[in-house]
Design a protein around this motif. Structure first.
Motif, PDB file in Angstrom:
ATOM      1  N   TYR A 134      42.106 -16.584 -11.426  1.00 55.24           N
ATOM      2  CA  TYR A 134      41.168 -17.749 -11.444  1.00 55.24           C
ATOM      3  C   TYR A 134      39.891 -17.051 -11.376  1.00 55.24           C
ATOM      4  CZ  TYR A 134      38.241 -21.662 -10.289  1.00 55.24           C
ATOM      5  OH  TYR A 134      37.373 -22.566 -10.288  1.00 55.24           O
ATOM      6  N   ASN A 135      39.009 -17.401 -12.375  1.00 54.41           N
ATOM      7  CA  ASN A 135      37.984 -16.959 -12.727  1.00 54.41           C
ATOM      8  C   ASN A 135      36.798 -17.946 -12.249  1.00 54.41           C
ATOM      9  OD1 ASN A 135      35.201 -16.333 -13.565  1.00 54.41           O
ATOM     10  ND2 ASN A 135      35.885 -15.632 -15.543  1.00 54.41           N
ATOM     11  N   PRO A 136      36.202 -17.951 -11.320  1.00 52.69           N
ATOM     12  CA  PRO A 136      35.450 -19.078 -10.706  1.00 52.69           C
ATOM     13  C   PRO A 136      33.966 -19.288 -11.295  1.00 52.69           C
ATOM     14  CG  PRO A 136      35.244 -17.102  -9.083  1.00 52.69           C
ATOM     15  CD  PRO A 136      36.275 -16.834 -10.171  1.00 52.69           C
ATOM     16  N   ASN A 137      33.785 -18.242 -12.283  1.00 54.48           N
ATOM     17  CA  ASN A 137      32.365 -18.445 -12.844  1.00 54.48           C
ATOM     18  C   ASN A 137      32.661 -19.354 -14.115  1.00 54.48           C
ATOM     19  OD1 ASN A 137      32.345 -15.519 -11.634  1.00 54.48           O
ATOM     20  ND2 ASN A 137      30.095 -15.728 -12.143  1.00 54.48           N
ATOM     21  N   THR A 138      33.668 -19.234 -14.560  1.00 53.41           N
ATOM     22  CA  THR A 138      34.179 -20.184 -15.747  1.00 53.41           C
ATOM     23  C   THR A 138      35.024 -21.178 -15.391  1.00 53.41           C
ATOM     24  OG1 THR A 138      35.958 -18.700 -16.282  1.00 53.41           O
ATOM     25  CG2 THR A 138      33.740 -18.272 -17.471  1.00 53.41           C
ATOM     26  N   ASP A 139      35.508 -21.463 -13.991  1.00 57.52           N
ATOM     27  CA  ASP A 139      36.397 -22.450 -13.766  1.00 57.52           C
ATOM     28  C   ASP A 139      37.510 -22.420 -14.765  1.00 57.52           C
ATOM     29  OD1 ASP A 139      36.781 -25.809 -13.686  1.00 57.52           O
ATOM     30  OD2 ASP A 139      37.591 -24.478 -12.341  1.00 57.52           O
ATOM     31  N   ASN A 157      45.176 -15.673  -7.191  1.00 60.15           N
ATOM     32  CA  ASN A 157      44.123 -14.401  -7.309  1.00 60.15           C
ATOM     33  C   ASN A 157      42.829 -14.797  -7.707  1.00 60.15           C
ATOM     34  OD1 ASN A 157      46.240 -12.553  -6.566  1.00 60.15           O
ATOM     35  ND2 ASN A 157      46.916 -12.478  -8.656  1.00 60.15           N
ATOM     36  N   VAL A 161      39.274 -13.786  -9.329  1.00 61.12           N
ATOM     37  CA  VAL A 161      38.190 -12.545  -9.562  1.00 61.12           C
ATOM     38  C   VAL A 161      37.163 -13.301 -10.184  1.00 61.12           C
ATOM     39  CG1 VAL A 161      38.214 -10.630 -11.021  1.00 61.12           C
ATOM     40  CG2 VAL A 161      40.579 -10.930 -10.211  1.00 61.12           C
ATOM     41  N   TYR A 188      41.504 -20.163 -15.897  1.00 61.71           N
ATOM     42  CA  TYR A 188      42.594 -19.164 -15.373  1.00 61.71           C
ATOM     43  C   TYR A 188      42.693 -18.188 -16.603  1.00 61.71           C
ATOM     44  CZ  TYR A 188      43.982 -21.701 -11.356  1.00 61.71           C
ATOM     45  OH  TYR A 188      43.879 -22.520 -10.008  1.00 61.71           O
TER      46      TYR A 188
END
Lengths: 756, 239
Positions: free
Chosen positions: A670-675, B137, B139, A677
């Motif tokens: 999961y990429n929290p900068n772009t919300d 996960n 990132v 997966y």
């Protein structure tokens, strides 16, 4: 004379006049001169009593109204024949009489005519059930090792949905996808194959919606398909060649057809005869699915989903064969579009729909002529111009392309001794284009967020000359036929030239033929890869070496068998892994094909096509081999059609192929900068395979004959799945679930066509 | 065109609450609040970063956190260590929002970043959060700005507007207020316990729950220029 007298005596008898009978039953024999004199008197009496009648008979073919010449017309034992215009004047002195009319290819027609009330009679003969005795022979210009030639009649029976342009999907050497109209040939991608209508290279030959070719079948005479090893006349392609051949014979009469194919299209076509050498053809087709789909989606609960696909095409031409060769002016137009709005989107409005719109069209204007120059020289000229537009908008990301290209194709042939020939060709062309882009620039960065990336506006004007020259020969040495060729191409965009030598041959061993082909084939990278803004203008030509070895033989006079081994080595394939286009890829495709064909006889037709192949790629130096995206180990087609009677025909097709490869997922984060997966692809490219694909398609066709027109009904179901029809793998939002994306359910269709 | 047809059919094929991005029924990452969320290149080597990871889990579930090593795939990354003692829970409807803090230090190599014409670069971190057999996960990246190109500190703050009353309705409008003093570009994300949200990226949209009872309504906003993160949640009783 005696026969006439006897005949008249019978007539007199049946009419209650017994003069001759009484005379004939006289017990005493008369002297000859008296008998003859009395016979003449009887005849005169009969003629005075029963005047001579004439019935004008006209015999025509049912369904077309075309005159049937040399039709046998029998009145009792007496036989006469209609003339070239189907007419015959019947004369006699009898009352009603029985008539039998017959002609090869038609059902026997019997009727009774009363000459007192009938002076003219038109009879329509019904076509009979075709026999299995006549095999349709196809001429093959420039025979090639892997070329298959089919008439439109054959292609219509065998092709998916009855669309002859799709016939290539069921020939050996071809991998096809159920939703794709283009084909992968012997390991080459769909963009590697050359698509032509006669001499005209077109941006595409098929409408993506409905998988229908852009030309109506009435305008076509043959389909030619080469899966490899083709001659020097074809360039800038490393796959195969699909060529739609238009009709070149002048029609004997004007004719029209009107078609409604539910759910896909409505069409009208006409050939208008000017004289015996000249005619005009016009065809128009328009999709109808855009009017049906919205209500179907609504019924399925898809109120927020908007899908509007549409297409149309036009063909018009003026043809003249008065010189013995074809001269033609032709205009083609094709358009395709899709409007799509899907909920769950990223727009800032409450509705939040993803909006997509794309429109593609092209115009092609062409001229062709063949001139005999004398001393064995002939000239073929085929200049043409195309204008292509592609306009797309995806959530505000816009790309618009306009290209205009002019081609001045010329070919000169010199006939040598016997059947030998030398051929020289030139294909200069010039391209002008404009690209307008206002869109995000995709980056190979997991933190790249397409929803919020800034757009980049770019306008590119291009103008490039291109050119090719080629030479080939057809040389006969007894049972050996050789066809060497050499093609040179130059690209004004790449500023590079390339030479491709080729050689093919056939050797007759009795009724068997051994054949081979070896050659080099080159192709320019896709325009976006060569772009100075987005791509790499220093890219080199993509190359492919073809090797083919084959054997064929006829079996009796109705079957042929063709076996081939092939190998293709690709180098300089363009790859883009790090945002930079490079010629780093290589591919090898090897395989075996079997083609067993029952020749078309008008009654029974069909074939079995099997391909075994392995295609492997290396994406860059040091990479390990992996299955190519075009790898389909086994491809099998069994198809046939049978004419049950003059009015009914049925057919079917079974298609089976190994599932397509795809790359599995090794990890997800999961990429929290772009919300969002992001899935990490497995390091082993194309390491998984979809299930094998098996489908069945069936059709039946009924002809209803009227005096001067025919109504055709074709009912069919395409794609009855025998098991899962998986065409892709799809994942949920976090890749925790995977599900096979299966093809559309079986599509029933009905086509009604009136032929006048 | 073929790809477009596949897109169409993919959307036609989508179904089921468990496939909807906004509906939470298991461990689900919500976002990361980094302090600082961006650093200038000059100040970056050795700068300490504290990261608060927020996830949603079903009520009464507990989480654990461990390092997720991304150094092999990501040359520009830094290691972070989670502190289990910082794990806290906030019950919202039938879910709970769990938080865990991890910290690390930006590497000295941050000073040598070649920006190649862009003004910022992300230095990545990774963490794995587990809830029983489920794991996420995560990132993310801390932004390093070219000297002199750092944006103003973000004042982004989101809150769910009142009233949110589903006691008489089974669907209704939901809205969020967003304070954005620097007019930074932002991205909104809505999350719910059940049902569908018409546009989860809009500040004002519509929610159709598919079950009754106490449910969670969560909205997050992230600044696309600074990497800032803000969250608001509410318990909603659906009729």
């Amino acid at each position: 004379m005696n026969l006439i007298v006897c005949f008249l005596a019978c007539v007199v008898y049946f009419n209650g006049k017994h003069v001759f009978a009484e005379t004939a039953s006289s017990p005493e024999a008369l002297p000859p001169e008296t008998a003859a004199s009395e016979a003449q008197e009887v005849q005169k009496t009969v003629e005075e009593v029963t005047p001579l009648w004439t019935v004008e008979l006209k015999v025509l073919e049912k369904g077309t109204g075309v005159a049937v010449g040399r039709a046998e017309v029998a009145v009792g034992p007496a036989k006469q024949y209609t003339n070239a215009t189907g007419q015959l004047a019947l004369q006699g002195r009898t009352g009603s009489f029985q008539l039998t009319i017959q002609r090869n290819g038609f059902e026997i027609f019997e009727l009774e005519i009363d000459p007192k009330t009938t002076k003219e009679k038109t009879v329509y003969l019904m076509p009979s059930t075709p026999s299995d005795n006549e095999v349709l022979v196809k001429a093959q210009k420039r025979p090639e090792v892997s070329k298959k030639v089919l008439t439109i009649a054959e292609a219509t029976k065998a092709a998916p949905g009855g669309d002859p342009g799709q016939i290539t999907k069921v020939l050996p050497g071809v991998q096809s996808k159920p939703l794709g109209s283009q084909i992968a040939v012997r390991g080459s991608g769909p963009e590697d194959t050359i698509y032509q209508v006669d001499d005209i290279k077109l941006p595409f030959l098929f409408h993506p919606i409905g998988n229908i070719s852009i030309l109506p079948k009435e305008y076509l005479s043959q389909i030619e398909f080469s899966s490899g090893g083709y001659g020097a006349q074809y360039g800038l392609g490393t796959g195969g060649v699909v060529k739609l051949i238009t009709t070149t014979e002048a029609p004997t009469r004007s004719k029209s057809s009107y078609t409604l194919n539910v759910p896909f299209l409505a069409a009208a076509y006409t050939d208008k005869v000017i004289d015996e050498h000249r005619w005009v053809s016009v065809g128009v087709r328009k999709s109808t699915i855009e009017y049906l789909l919205p209500s179907l989606l609504k019924k399925g609960g898809g109120n927020d989903l908007t899908v509007v696909p549409y297409f149309a095409d036009v063909v018009t031409s003026y043809s003249d064969v008065s010189s013995g060769n074809l001269e033609r002016f032709q205009y083609l137009y094709s358009q395709d579009g899709l409007k799509l709005a899907v909920p769950g989107g990223t727009g800032s409005g409450e509705e939040g729909k993803n909006q997509f719109r794309v429109f593609v069209d092209f115009h092609a204007l062409s001229y062709q002529n063949d001139l005999t120059l004398g001393s064995g020289w002939s000239l073929h000229v085929a200049p043409y111009t195309t204008y292509t537009t592609q306009d797309s908008n995806f959530n505000g990301n816009k790309v618009k392309l306009n290209f205009c290209q002019l081609f001045l194709n010329t070919e000169v042939t010199k006939r040598l001794e016997g059947k030998d020939k030398l051929i020289f060709g030139m294909e200069p062309s010039y391209l002008r284009g404009k690209v307008d882009v206002n869109a995000i620039v995709f980056q190979d960065d997991p933190f790249f967020d397409p929803e919020s990336a800034p757009k980049r506006a770019v306008q590119i004007h291009t103008k490039f000359p291109f050119g090719a020259v080629w030479t080939g020969a057809e040389l006969n040495f007894g049972d050996l036929f050789l066809s060497p060729g050499l093609r040179g191409s130059w690209s004004g965009q790449m500023k590079k030239a390339i030479a491709d030598p080729r050689l093919s041959g056939r050797y007759k061993l009795g009724i068997q033929t051994v054949k081979f082909a070896v050659g080099s084939y080159s192709q320019e990278p896709q325009p976006q890869a060569l772009s100075e803004v987005y791509g790499n203008p220093d890219l080199a030509y993509i190359r492919s070496m073809h090797y083919v070895l084959g054997w064929e033989r006829p079996i009796e006079d109705r079957w042929t068998i063709d076996l081939q081994l092939f190998k293709k080595d690709f180098t300089n394939i363009v790859k883009n892994f790090t945002g930079e286009y490079k010629n780093s890829g290589k591919r090898q495709a090897v395989g075996f094909e079997a083609f067993v064909r029952r020749e078309f006889t008008g009654r029974l037709f069909g074939w079995l096509a099997y391909t075994y192949s392995k295609a492997t790629d290396v994406d860059f130096t040091g990479d390990k081999k992996h299955p190519s995206e075009y790898d389909q180990t086994h491809v099998f087609h069994l198809l046939g059609s049978y004419k049950l009677s003059s009015t009914w025909e049925a057919g079917g097709r079974m298609d089976m192929n190994t599932g397509d490869v795809f790359t599995g997922i090794s990890d997800v984060y999961y990429n929290p900068n772009t919300d969002a997966y992001k899935a990490k692809a497995s390091a082993n490219t194309n390491n998984r395979r979809l299930p094998d694909y098996k489908i069945l398609s069936v059709y039946a066709e009924k002809k209803s004959f009227y005096d001067t027109w025919i109504l055709n009904w074709r009912f069919g179901i395409e794609g009855i799945g025998l098991g899962k029809k998986a065409i892709n793998m799809q994942y949920n939002y976090d890749y925790s679930k995977e599900e096979l994306f299966t093809a559309l359910p079986p599509i029933p269709y009905i086509e009604v066509r009136a032929e006048l | 065109m073929k790809a477009l047809f596949l897109v169409v059919l993919t959307f036609l094929g989508c179904s089921g609450e468990s496939d909807r991005v906004e509906a939470i029924s298991k461990l689900r990452a919500l976002g990361v609040s980094a302090t600082p969320s961006f650093v200038s290149q000059e100040a970056s080597p050795g700068a300490a970063v504290s990261l608060e990871f927020l996830v949603a889990v079903p009520k009464d579930h507990v989480i654990t956190a461990e390092e997720y090593d991304i150094s092999k795939e990501e040359p520009f990354s830094f290691k972070i260590t989670p502190d289990p003692s910082t794990i806290t829970y906030q019950d919202v409807g039938d879910l709970r929002i769990a938080k865990v803090t991890a910290s690390g230090v930006l590497p000295p190599t941050a000073a040598a970043i070649d920006f190649r014409g862009v003004s910022s670069f992300g230095i990545k971190y990774g963490l794995t959060i587990k809830d029983g057999s489920e794991s996420e996960n995560i990132v993310g990246a801390v932004l390093i700005f070219k000297d002199g190109a750092s944006p103003a500190p973000s004042g982004l703050n989101v809150s769910i507007s009142d009233p949110i009353d589903f006691s008489n309705n089974t669907e209704g409008n939901i809205a969020a207020n967003l304070q954005n003093p620097t007019s930074e570009k932002f991205k909104v994300s809505w999350f719910v316990s059940s049902g569908e949200i018409k546009n989860r990226r809009a500040l004002i949209t519509k929610w159709t729950p598919n079950r009754s009872g106490e449910q969670a309504l969560i909205v997050t906003a992230r600044g696309l220029d600074t990497g800032a993160f803000t969250i608001s949640s509410k318990t909603v009783t659906v009729k």
